[in-house]
Write an enzyme that holds these catalytic residues in place. Structure first.
Site, short mmCIF file in Angstrom:
data_model
loop_
_atom_site.label_atom_id
_atom_site.label_comp_id
_atom_site.label_asym_id
_atom_site.label_seq_id
_atom_site.Cartn_x
_atom_site.Cartn_y
_atom_site.Cartn_z
N GLY A 13 0.83 -1.21 0.00
CA GLY A 13 0.00 0.00 0.00
C GLY A 13 0.86 1.25 0.00
N PHE A 14 0.20 2.38 0.16
CA PHE A 14 0.88 3.68 0.11
C PHE A 14 1.91 3.82 1.25
CE2 PHE A 14 0.05 8.05 2.04
CZ PHE A 14 1.16 8.65 1.45
N GLY A 39 -3.94 -2.10 -2.41
CA GLY A 39 -2.54 -1.82 -2.75
C GLY A 39 -2.19 -2.37 -4.12
N VAL A 60 -4.39 -11.31 5.47
CA VAL A 60 -3.95 -11.52 6.85
C VAL A 60 -5.12 -11.68 7.82
CG1 VAL A 60 -1.71 -10.40 6.44
CG2 VAL A 60 -3.61 -9.06 7.42
N TYR A 147 -14.46 1.20 9.94
CA TYR A 147 -13.03 1.52 10.06
C TYR A 147 -12.68 1.95 11.48
CZ TYR A 147 -8.58 3.88 8.82
OH TYR A 147 -7.27 4.28 8.72
N TYR A 161 -2.36 -8.02 24.21
CA TYR A 161 -1.17 -8.87 23.98
C TYR A 161 0.03 -8.33 24.76
CZ TYR A 161 -2.91 -12.30 20.63
OH TYR A 161 -3.57 -13.35 20.05
P1 NAD Z 1 -3.48 1.67 1.41
O1 NAD Z 1 -4.86 1.27 1.04
O2 NAD Z 1 -2.60 2.28 0.38
O3 NAD Z 1 -2.68 0.42 2.02
C1 NAD Z 1 -3.31 -0.62 2.73
C2 NAD Z 1 -2.72 -1.94 2.27
O4 NAD Z 1 -3.32 -3.01 3.03
C3 NAD Z 1 -3.01 -2.23 0.79
O5 NAD Z 1 -1.84 -2.64 0.13
C4 NAD Z 1 -4.04 -3.37 0.85
O6 NAD Z 1 -4.01 -4.20 -0.28
C5 NAD Z 1 -3.62 -4.07 2.14
N1 NAD Z 1 -4.68 -4.89 2.74
C6 NAD Z 1 -5.96 -4.52 3.03
N2 NAD Z 1 -6.62 -5.55 3.59
C7 NAD Z 1 -5.74 -6.58 3.67
C8 NAD Z 1 -5.81 -7.93 4.16
N3 NAD Z 1 -6.95 -8.42 4.69
N4 NAD Z 1 -4.72 -8.70 4.07
C9 NAD Z 1 -3.56 -8.24 3.53
N5 NAD Z 1 -3.43 -6.98 3.06
C10 NAD Z 1 -4.52 -6.17 3.14
O7 NAD Z 1 -3.60 2.65 2.67
P2 NAD Z 1 -2.50 3.50 3.44
O8 NAD Z 1 -2.88 4.90 3.38
O9 NAD Z 1 -1.15 3.09 3.01
O10 NAD Z 1 -2.73 3.01 4.94
C11 NAD Z 1 -1.86 2.05 5.54
C12 NAD Z 1 -2.23 1.87 7.01
O11 NAD Z 1 -2.07 3.12 7.68
C13 NAD Z 1 -3.66 1.43 7.23
O12 NAD Z 1 -3.70 0.51 8.30
C14 NAD Z 1 -4.37 2.71 7.60
O13 NAD Z 1 -5.47 2.46 8.42
C15 NAD Z 1 -3.28 3.47 8.33
N6 NAD Z 1 -3.52 4.92 8.27
C16 NAD Z 1 -3.22 5.63 7.14
C17 NAD Z 1 -3.50 6.99 7.10
C18 NAD Z 1 -3.18 7.84 5.90
O14 NAD Z 1 -3.44 9.05 5.94
N7 NAD Z 1 -2.60 7.34 4.84
C19 NAD Z 1 -4.09 7.62 8.21
C20 NAD Z 1 -4.39 6.86 9.32
C21 NAD Z 1 -4.08 5.51 9.35
#
Ligand code: NAD
Ligand code: UDP
Length: 319
Positions: A13-14, A39, A60, A147, A161
């Site tokens: 992902g990002f 992703g 996962v 979410y 944990y």
């Molecule tokens: P994103 O959607 O780009 O990345 C999320 C990744 O998780 C993707 O590659 C997706 O394919 C993978 N994924 C989703 N469900 C899955 C599963 N069941 N099994 C395996 N892989 C799975 O989003 P992001 O912005 O990179 O966010 C990454 C993390 O950071 C997330 O947990 C998000 O909640 C957290 N987060 C991000 C932000 C933000 O501003 N970018 C803010 C708060 C929290």
């Protein structure tokens, strides 16, 4: 020095892919577990010839084990409101079951663990700016609850944990983060505005645009996350940029940086959209010696090439 191995769930992902870059630079080998729900393999394309990076397509929310690791970074979860609304039940599962499975791996191998939590734990906050001690104001049955409540539950599992199994856990509450490798169609405000500005389309302001967010460039975010992962702090830590913008101001920044003549167009405000958000980062400053360095204008400029290329390659017109 022993070779260290990290597991990154959601590493395609990002944010996860930038974290992989930073871990490799820090000397780790990295295994990514990602089901590619939101992703893309292309986020790791530049690492394809790096033998220290292993990619496994894995949901996962199902049990998994890819052998001994020294650290587990649990980043898997849809993250944009559009994505988690489209995938509500998988979002609940990855925050709950996925967190159990990731913690079980950390417990089995005596690894450190870091949960990617979120400012959404504060909901539509009544306290401003948000400190880690604030318990939040979340609608448990609204459209964002898939979410928000999944992440709040994930924090509870992580603390359990720590308390019951003595896993060395950490929780980062990430505030709105942006930069290269964001999907341009995931509906978040910066990719939407960049795409619309570059195409000369109206920038879609939801509501009157007076709601606020505080935007952190991804390299600042990842640096804060790494510092937290090395610390002894087990309770949640906000990592975000405290410079707060209304969405109207954010639109003006994007127009200035892109040089676009796009107009603004107003659309309805989604239900339960938080009216204000800004991290209090005193805890991160004091414990980790961390604060962000890159302001919004600079970060948008640093993202321009990526968004230009991604918008050029994208044939869809989803807004
Ligand atoms: P994103 O959607 O780009 O990345 C999320 C990744 O998780 C993707 O590659 C997706 O394919 C993978 N994924 C989703 N469900 C899955 C599963 N069941 N099994 C395996 N892989 C799975 O989003 P992001 O912005 O990179 O966010 C990454 C993390 O950071 C997330 O947990 C998000 O909640 C957290 N987060 C991000 C932000 C933000 O501003 N970018 C803010 C708060 C929290
Ligand atoms: N937003 C907007 N226009 C868009 C996309 C988002 O006005 O095209 C607003 C949205 O209503 C919210 C803010 O921008 O108030 C941030 O939205 P985003 O989806 O990026 O993340 P959130 O912080 O809500 O999870």
């Amino acid at each position: 020095m022993n070779k260290r191995r990290a597991l990154v769930t959601g590493g395609a992902g990002f944010v996860g892919s930038h974290l992989c870059d930073a871990l490799l630079a820090d000397g780790y080998s990295v295994v990514v577990a990602d089901n590619l729900l939101t992703g893309r393999r292309s986020n790791l394309e530049h690492l394809r010839t790096d033998t220290r990076l292993e990619f496994v397509q894995q949901d996962v929310s199902e049990p998994f084990d890819f052998g001994p690791v020294d650290y587990v970074f649990h980043f898997a979860s849809p993250a944009s409101p559009v994505d988690y609304s489209a995938h509500g039940i998988p979002t609940l599962k990855v925050g709950s079951l996925g967190t159990f499975h990731s913690l079980d791996v950390a417990r089995k191998y005596g690894a450190g663990f870091l949960l990617a939590s979120t400012s959404e734990c504060y909901g539509d906050p009544l306290e401003h700016p948000q400190k880690e001690t604030y318990w939040g104001h979340v609608n448990p049955i609204g459209p964002r609850s898939v979410y928000d409540e999944a992440k709040r539950f994930a924090e509870a599992v992580t603390m359990a944990y720590l308390r019951y199994h003595q896993v060395n856990t950490h929780i980062v509450r990430i505030f709105n983060t942006y930069g290269p490798r964001m999907q341009i169609n995931d509906g978040r405000v910066i990719p939407n505005f960049m795409r619309q500005a570059m195409r000369g389309e109206g920038l879609t302001i939801y509501g009157d645009g007076s709601q606020t967010r505080s935007f952190c460039y991804v390299s600042d975010e990842v640096e804060g996350i790494l510092r937290l992962s090395r610390s002894d702090e087990h309770t949640p830590v906000n990592i975000g940029n405290p410079n707060e913008f209304t969405i109207l101001e954010c639109a003006q920044e994007v127009l200035a940086v892109t040089g676009s003549k796009s107009r603004l167009s107003h659309e309805p405000l989604p239900q339960d959209d938080p009216k204000q958000r800004r991290p209090d980062i005193s805890k991160a400053k004091q414990l980790l010696g961390w604060e962000p360095k890159i302001n919004l204008k600079t970060g948008l400029k640093m993202s321009l090439d990526y968004f230009r290329q991604a918008v050029g390659a994208d044939k869809s017109s989803r807004t």
